[in-house]
Design a protein around this motif. Structure first.
Motif, PDB file in Angstrom:
ATOM      1  N   THR A 109      12.435  -4.410   1.494  1.00 58.79           N
ATOM      2  CA  THR A 109      11.339  -4.119   1.685  1.00 58.79           C
ATOM      3  C   THR A 109      10.579  -5.173   1.276  1.00 58.79           C
ATOM      4  O   THR A 109      10.579  -5.652  -0.120  1.00 58.79           O
ATOM      5  CB  THR A 109      10.804  -2.856   0.853  1.00 58.79           C
TER       6      THR A 109
ATOM      7  N   HIS B 248       2.624   0.500   4.493  1.00 60.25           N
ATOM      8  CA  HIS B 248       3.226   2.082   4.525  1.00 60.25           C
ATOM      9  C   HIS B 248       2.308   2.711   3.430  1.00 60.25           C
ATOM     10  O   HIS B 248       2.030   4.083   3.860  1.00 60.25           O
ATOM     11  CB  HIS B 248       4.448   2.028   3.768  1.00 60.25           C
TER      12      HIS B 248
ATOM     13  N   ALA C  39       9.244   4.020   1.038  1.00 62.94           N
ATOM     14  CA  ALA C  39       9.055   2.762   1.407  1.00 62.94           C
ATOM     15  C   ALA C  39      10.144   1.751   1.013  1.00 62.94           C
ATOM     16  O   ALA C  39      10.637   0.931   1.711  1.00 62.94           O
ATOM     17  CB  ALA C  39       7.584   2.177   1.144  1.00 62.94           C
TER      18      ALA C  39
END
Length: 384
Positions: A307, A315, A378
């Protein structure tokens, strides 16, 4: 759920109490709505009392305070001013106002503030070129005290005056002493997102009475003592209004509580997010330091998570949660593309990997759980 189904959680919104209105009502009742007035005098006294600085001049912004502070230090056309690259652009822009050139210096990895080793390298290299820096701007980033002992000693070794940019650091301390008071000139910001706000505003503090008088003179259009408008020096319209100073007086009564709350928010994040692979709560407090934790910041380690900070930011937006990338280093900004730079990898890596999380002192427990839940959704580990 859609983002609009949630109330917005802002990054660092104003947090007013009950006393600000009392000062505002009093100013309006007494017709003190001009720039001067009792609230302005009182606000400056409040700042002096809290910081221990002998003299304070309240101004329209922290940027104005840096501008006048550099002028006090004698910065002018053709000079060079040392400045961290990893900071908001308002730190460096006043260097340009005065016709000088910034010389940018990289960060160190602990506090993210200006690196003493790179700073020495910059000073010695500029001096070898016959260009001794006129001044140094020392920033306490996100409220975290810089490595003051090393930096101030280094500046003294080369007789370079220092402006202490504590715009984000009101309420932070080093060795028990408030930041903004360790050098010849200190500045604060009271912008709407700061730990204390006057809507917009700033202040300059100094231990030199004549410098305070000169700052106040410049900030009020440099009007000479005469019964008519006479000007022998260049001035500015930089004085904070009596009304906004009234908001500041009410806010000052709450400052210690606001610092306590922001530090608690940082610890909440640390305790509740520490098990997420690749998510690192960062900015280490040096020994003897106490940060106001204006903003809680995180790094995403690409060796542990797939990520990116931008993916996490987007997000969080789907949950109507505001976050923000770390400051883009100034040596990467188009405005400063030709300015000298010493180092670079540290602050560039921080920018690439970092994000600021919501840190306002009005955050509720439910808000924090909502933020943490969205972060967990996320941040994904690298495939094994």
């Amino acid at each position: 759920m859609r983002s609009q189904d949630y109330d917005r959680i802002f990054l660092s919104p104003p947090h007013l109490g009950r006393h600000e209105l009392n000062y505002l009502h009093k100013a309006i009742e007494d017709n003190w709505v001009a720039p001067a007035g009792p609230n302005l005098d009182g606000f400056e006294r409040d700042i002096c009392e809290f910081t221990g600085a002998p003299h304070c001049v309240a101004l329209t912004s922290g940027t104005a305070a840096i501008h006048l502070g550099l002028r006090l230090l004698g910065v002018g056309p053709g000079d060079e001013v040392l400045c961290p690259s990893f900071t908001f652009v308002a730190t460096a822009n006043p260097i340009l106002y005065l016709g000088a050139t910034p010389v940018f210096v990289d960060s160190e990895a602990d506090t993210w503030n200006i690196c003493p080793e790179r700073l020495r390298e910059a000073i010695e290299d500029r001096m070898r070129q016959g260009r001794k820096p006129k001044a140094l701007i020392l920033v306490h980033l996100y409220g975290m005290p810089a490595k003051l002992s090393e930096i101030v000693a280094l500046a003294a070794e080369y007789t370079i005056p220092v402006l202490e940019d504590a715009a984000e650091a009101l309420g932070s301390r080093f060795d028990g002493r408030p930041l903004g008071t360790f050098t010849q000139v200190g500045v604060f910001s009271f912008n709407g997102n700061k730990i204390l706000t006057t809507s917009g505003g700033g202040a300059l503090v100094t231990n030199d009475k004549q410098w305070a008088q000169r700052t106040r003179f410049w900030a009020t259009q440099a009007k000479d003592e005469a019964p008519y408008y006479q000007h022998s020096d260049m001035g500015y319209n930089y004085r904070l209004s009596n009304l906004l100073a009234g908001i500041g007086r009410g806010q000052m009564e709450l400052l210690e509580d606001r610092v306590k709350k922001r530090r608690e928010i940082y610890l909440w994040y640390k305790n509740n997010l520490q098990d997420i692979p690749g998510l690192i709560l960062s900015q280490t407090e040096p020994t003897g330091s106490r940060s106001n934790r204006w903003l809680t910041t995180v790094l995403l380690d690409p060796a542990q998570t797939s990520t990116t900070p931008e993916e996490l930011r987007l997000h969080l937006e789907t949950h109507n949660v505001e976050s923000r990338p770390l400051w883009k280093p100034l040596h990467l900004q188009p405005l400063y593309a030709t300015a000298p730079m010493y180092g670079g990898p540290v602050c560039e890596q921080l920018f690439a990997q970092g994000l600021c999380l919501p840190s306002g002192s009005s955050l509720s427990e439910a808000d924090l759980h909502r933020i943490a839940s969205a972060i967990r959704e996320a941040v994904q580990p690298l495939p094994s």
